[in-house]
Design a protein around this motif. Structure first.
Motif, PDB file in Angstrom:
ATOM      1  N   ARG A  29       0.820  -1.215   0.156  1.00 33.05           N
ATOM      2  CA  ARG A  29      -0.116   0.064  -0.130  1.00 33.05           C
ATOM      3  C   ARG A  29       0.900   1.158   0.191  1.00 33.05           C
ATOM      4  N   ARG A  30       0.620   2.287  -0.843  1.00 30.58           N
ATOM      5  CA  ARG A  30       1.251   3.462  -0.996  1.00 30.58           C
ATOM      6  C   ARG A  30       0.731   4.428  -0.248  1.00 30.58           C
ATOM      7  N   ALA A  31       1.526   5.453   0.390  1.00 29.20           N
ATOM      8  CA  ALA A  31       0.916   6.482   0.865  1.00 29.20           C
ATOM      9  C   ALA A  31       1.875   7.770   0.863  1.00 29.20           C
ATOM     10  N   THR A  32       1.387   9.014   0.904  1.00 26.85           N
ATOM     11  CA  THR A  32       2.185  10.080   0.743  1.00 26.85           C
ATOM     12  C   THR A  32       1.998  11.209   1.845  1.00 26.85           C
ATOM     13  N   PHE A  33       2.957  12.017   2.091  1.00 26.72           N
ATOM     14  CA  PHE A  33       2.839  12.984   3.130  1.00 26.72           C
ATOM     15  C   PHE A  33       3.685  13.937   2.773  1.00 26.72           C
ATOM     16  N   SER A  34       3.650  15.476   3.152  1.00 23.54           N
ATOM     17  CA  SER A  34       4.603  16.281   3.181  1.00 23.54           C
ATOM     18  C   SER A  34       5.035  17.039   4.504  1.00 23.54           C
ATOM     19  N   ALA A  35       6.221  16.747   4.846  1.00 18.39           N
ATOM     20  CA  ALA A  35       6.899  17.319   6.197  1.00 18.39           C
ATOM     21  C   ALA A  35       8.264  18.051   5.952  1.00 18.39           C
ATOM     22  N   SER A  36       8.421  18.762   6.768  1.00 16.80           N
ATOM     23  CA  SER A  36       9.754  19.522   7.095  1.00 16.80           C
ATOM     24  C   SER A  36      10.599  18.861   8.086  1.00 16.80           C
ATOM     25  N   HIS A  37      12.037  19.091   8.075  1.00 17.74           N
ATOM     26  CA  HIS A  37      12.941  18.754   9.229  1.00 17.74           C
ATOM     27  C   HIS A  37      14.265  19.490   9.138  1.00 17.74           C
ATOM     28  N   ARG A  38      14.967  19.476  10.145  1.00 16.09           N
ATOM     29  CA  ARG A  38      16.112  20.157  10.098  1.00 16.09           C
ATOM     30  C   ARG A  38      17.460  19.085  10.675  1.00 16.09           C
ATOM     31  N   TYR A  39      18.361  19.213  10.343  1.00 19.55           N
ATOM     32  CA  TYR A  39      19.388  18.512  11.006  1.00 19.55           C
ATOM     33  C   TYR A  39      20.251  19.313  11.705  1.00 19.55           C
ATOM     34  N   VAL A  69       5.905   3.046   0.962  1.00 21.53           N
ATOM     35  CA  VAL A  69       5.183   1.969   0.547  1.00 21.53           C
ATOM     36  C   VAL A  69       5.210   0.987   1.910  1.00 21.53           C
ATOM     37  N   VAL A  70       4.233   0.411   2.170  1.00 21.02           N
ATOM     38  CA  VAL A  70       4.145  -0.590   3.296  1.00 21.02           C
ATOM     39  C   VAL A  70       3.941  -2.008   2.488  1.00 21.02           C
ATOM     40  N   ALA A  71       4.897  -3.012   2.849  1.00 16.14           N
ATOM     41  CA  ALA A  71       4.515  -4.234   2.399  1.00 16.14           C
ATOM     42  C   ALA A  71       4.150  -5.124   3.562  1.00 16.14           C
ATOM     43  N   GLY A 143       7.938  -5.320   5.016  1.00 19.66           N
ATOM     44  CA  GLY A 143       8.880  -4.195   4.604  1.00 19.66           C
ATOM     45  C   GLY A 143       8.370  -2.871   4.516  1.00 19.66           C
ATOM     46  N   LEU A 144       9.233  -1.914   4.566  1.00 20.64           N
ATOM     47  CA  LEU A 144       8.769  -0.607   4.332  1.00 20.64           C
ATOM     48  C   LEU A 144       9.637   0.143   3.496  1.00 20.64           C
ATOM     49  N   ARG A 145       9.372   0.811   2.654  1.00 17.96           N
ATOM     50  CA  ARG A 145      10.241   1.862   1.633  1.00 17.96           C
ATOM     51  C   ARG A 145       9.571   3.234   1.921  1.00 17.96           C
ATOM     52  N   LEU A 146      10.669   4.090   2.354  1.00 18.49           N
ATOM     53  CA  LEU A 146      10.353   5.556   2.373  1.00 18.49           C
ATOM     54  C   LEU A 146      11.098   6.438   1.424  1.00 18.49           C
ATOM     55  N   HIS A 147      10.592   7.090   0.447  1.00 18.01           N
ATOM     56  CA  HIS A 147      11.237   7.950  -0.414  1.00 18.01           C
ATOM     57  C   HIS A 147      11.305   9.355   0.163  1.00 18.01           C
ATOM     58  N   GLU A 148      12.293   9.904   0.487  1.00 21.71           N
ATOM     59  CA  GLU A 148      12.464  11.134   0.697  1.00 21.71           C
ATOM     60  C   GLU A 148      12.273  12.023  -0.394  1.00 21.71           C
ATOM     61  N   THR A 149      13.261  11.613  -1.618  1.00 20.77           N
ATOM     62  CA  THR A 149      13.051  12.294  -2.679  1.00 20.77           C
ATOM     63  C   THR A 149      13.164  11.103  -4.039  1.00 20.77           C
ATOM     64  N   ASP A 150      13.524  11.454  -5.074  1.00 25.41           N
ATOM     65  CA  ASP A 150      13.522  10.403  -6.243  1.00 25.41           C
ATOM     66  C   ASP A 150      14.869   9.905  -6.250  1.00 25.41           C
ATOM     67  N   THR A 151      15.874  10.538  -5.568  1.00 26.24           N
ATOM     68  CA  THR A 151      17.144   9.954  -5.528  1.00 26.24           C
ATOM     69  C   THR A 151      17.734   9.969  -4.074  1.00 26.24           C
ATOM     70  N   GLU A 315      11.253  -7.094  -2.766  1.00 28.22           N
ATOM     71  CA  GLU A 315      10.619  -7.009  -4.538  1.00 28.22           C
ATOM     72  C   GLU A 315       9.338  -6.361  -4.486  1.00 28.22           C
ATOM     73  N   ALA A 316       8.513  -6.617  -3.428  1.00 24.68           N
ATOM     74  CA  ALA A 316       7.156  -5.921  -3.460  1.00 24.68           C
ATOM     75  C   ALA A 316       7.227  -4.563  -3.535  1.00 24.68           C
ATOM     76  N   LEU A 317       8.256  -4.100  -2.430  1.00 23.35           N
ATOM     77  CA  LEU A 317       8.634  -2.560  -2.060  1.00 23.35           C
ATOM     78  C   LEU A 317       9.031  -2.077  -3.600  1.00 23.35           C
ATOM     79  N   VAL A 318       9.929  -2.784  -4.364  1.00 17.32           N
ATOM     80  CA  VAL A 318      10.190  -1.900  -5.495  1.00 17.32           C
ATOM     81  C   VAL A 318       9.059  -1.915  -6.497  1.00 17.32           C
ATOM     82  N   ALA A 319       8.315  -2.827  -6.583  1.00 22.35           N
ATOM     83  CA  ALA A 319       7.164  -2.876  -7.392  1.00 22.35           C
ATOM     84  C   ALA A 319       6.031  -1.996  -6.806  1.00 22.35           C
ATOM     85  N   GLY A 320       5.873  -1.545  -5.675  1.00 23.08           N
ATOM     86  CA  GLY A 320       4.982  -0.910  -5.198  1.00 23.08           C
ATOM     87  C   GLY A 320       5.127   0.562  -5.252  1.00 23.08           C
TER      88      GLY A 320
END
Length: 320
Positions: A29-39, A69-71, A143-151, A315-320
């Motif tokens: 299952r895919r989900a999206t959210f917008s957030a900010s942070h500081r290091y 992406v939640v597997a 499994g979990l996959r979290l994209h911060e950006t496309d890269t 593999e599911a995370l990649v496809a998700g």
């Protein structure tokens, strides 16, 4: 949502159980959210924070459009589902997106309260780990996959698929343009064309290569990082992108004067170049993926013991 049947439980006779009941499956299952942070670590000076985290240390922080992406895995029920999709959506919304969307991550969850001894920076790795702790009691995570950006993205896998979910697979993506010719010098032009086709033409041809580098390691209890991200990116730039970009690989990169620069061999050479330097950062090179064109890519696993660890979750995370 995507669904992937695991090989271990695949039955040759789907009709033997009603609506697939009891057969194992991985769903995402895919989900999206917008957030900010500081290091910014309070125990470091302004100069030390700047040196360690670069622009990410600047106040008041910066934002991203995150993709999660939640597997999940389990046997199909009598309705032909691993889980009811409405329940999955509700759990992800209640435990994650409703709490993080349009929030300042440093103040969103206790894990990121740096006044606490156990507090850590809200990096991609640490955020994914915190999401895991909230979803695991609600859903059968694998499994979990979290994209911060496309890269830049991170993967976490369930116990048994990886040494521990406290270890993360951190991936960065970059690119370079290069030309090559596929030909073995001991063969005639005709013989090379039989093997390599158009790729054996004498003057070569070019590609815009996409390079994914994945490292693995524990998440630091304070910085929230698998390794120094800036240092990792600099290694890839210095050892791969700069030497390879806008070159004729056969002539400009010494290794390929005697090795045919197929996508496979380029990926292998990149893995050889990066393995030891990445180990010096405290992480381990897990794999290199080189995409030569929309239709061709090669993957090299740098961790030999991990070759058999190609879990359905990943593999599911990649496809998700």
């Amino acid at each position: 949502m995507t669904a992937t049947a695991t090989a271990s439980g695949f039955s040759p006779n789907p009709a033997s159980s009603s609506h697939g009941r009891g057969r194992p499956c991985v769903i995402t299952r895919r989900a999206t959210f917008s957030a900010s942070h500081r290091y910014w670590l309070p125990e470091l000076s302004a100069e030390e924070n700047q040196a360690r985290f670069g622009p990410c240390s600047l106040a008041p922080g910066h934002g991203h459009n995150y993709t999660l992406v939640v597997a999940m895995a389990g046997p199909l029920d009598a309705d032909g589902m691993v889980l009811n999709l409405s329940e999955v959506k509700h759990a992800i919304r209640a435990e994650v997106t409703a709490q993080l969307d349009f929030r300042y991550l440093n103040e969103a969850w206790p894990e990121f309260d740096l006044d606490r001894p156990e507090g850590k920076l809200p990096t991609t790795e640490a955020l994914c780990q915190a999401i895991w702790t909230r979803l695991a009691p609600q859903l059968p995570l694998v499994g979990l996959r979290l994209h911060e950006t496309d890269t830049l993205w991170v993967d976490l896998l369930a116990p048994g698929s990886a040494p521990t979910p406290m270890e993360a697979f951190l991936s960065i993506r970059t690119h370079f343009a290069a030309a090559h010719r596929l030909a073995r010098p001991e063969l005639s032009q005709g013989e090379n064309e039989t093997i390599y086709g158009k790729c054996a033409r004498p003057h070569g041809h070019g590609h815009n290569y996409l390079l994914d580098v994945t490292v693995r390691g524990p998440i630091d209890a304070r910085t929230g990082m698998v390794c120094d991200l800036a240092a990792l990116q600099q290694l890839v730039d210095d050892l791969v992108v700069e030497p390879f970009d806008h070159t004729f690989l056969n002539k400009d990169v010494e290794h390929f004067a005697s090795t045919v620069p197929t996508a496979e061999n380029i990926a292998l050479h990149i893995a050889d170049l990066l393995s030891a330097p990445i180990a010096a950062t405290g992480a381990r090179l897990h794999k290199v993926r080189l995409q030569e064109s929309p239709n061709n890519a090669a993957e090299v696993f740098a961790e030999t013991p991990q070759l058999e660890m190609v879990p359905a979750a990943l593999e599911a995370l990649v496809a998700g």
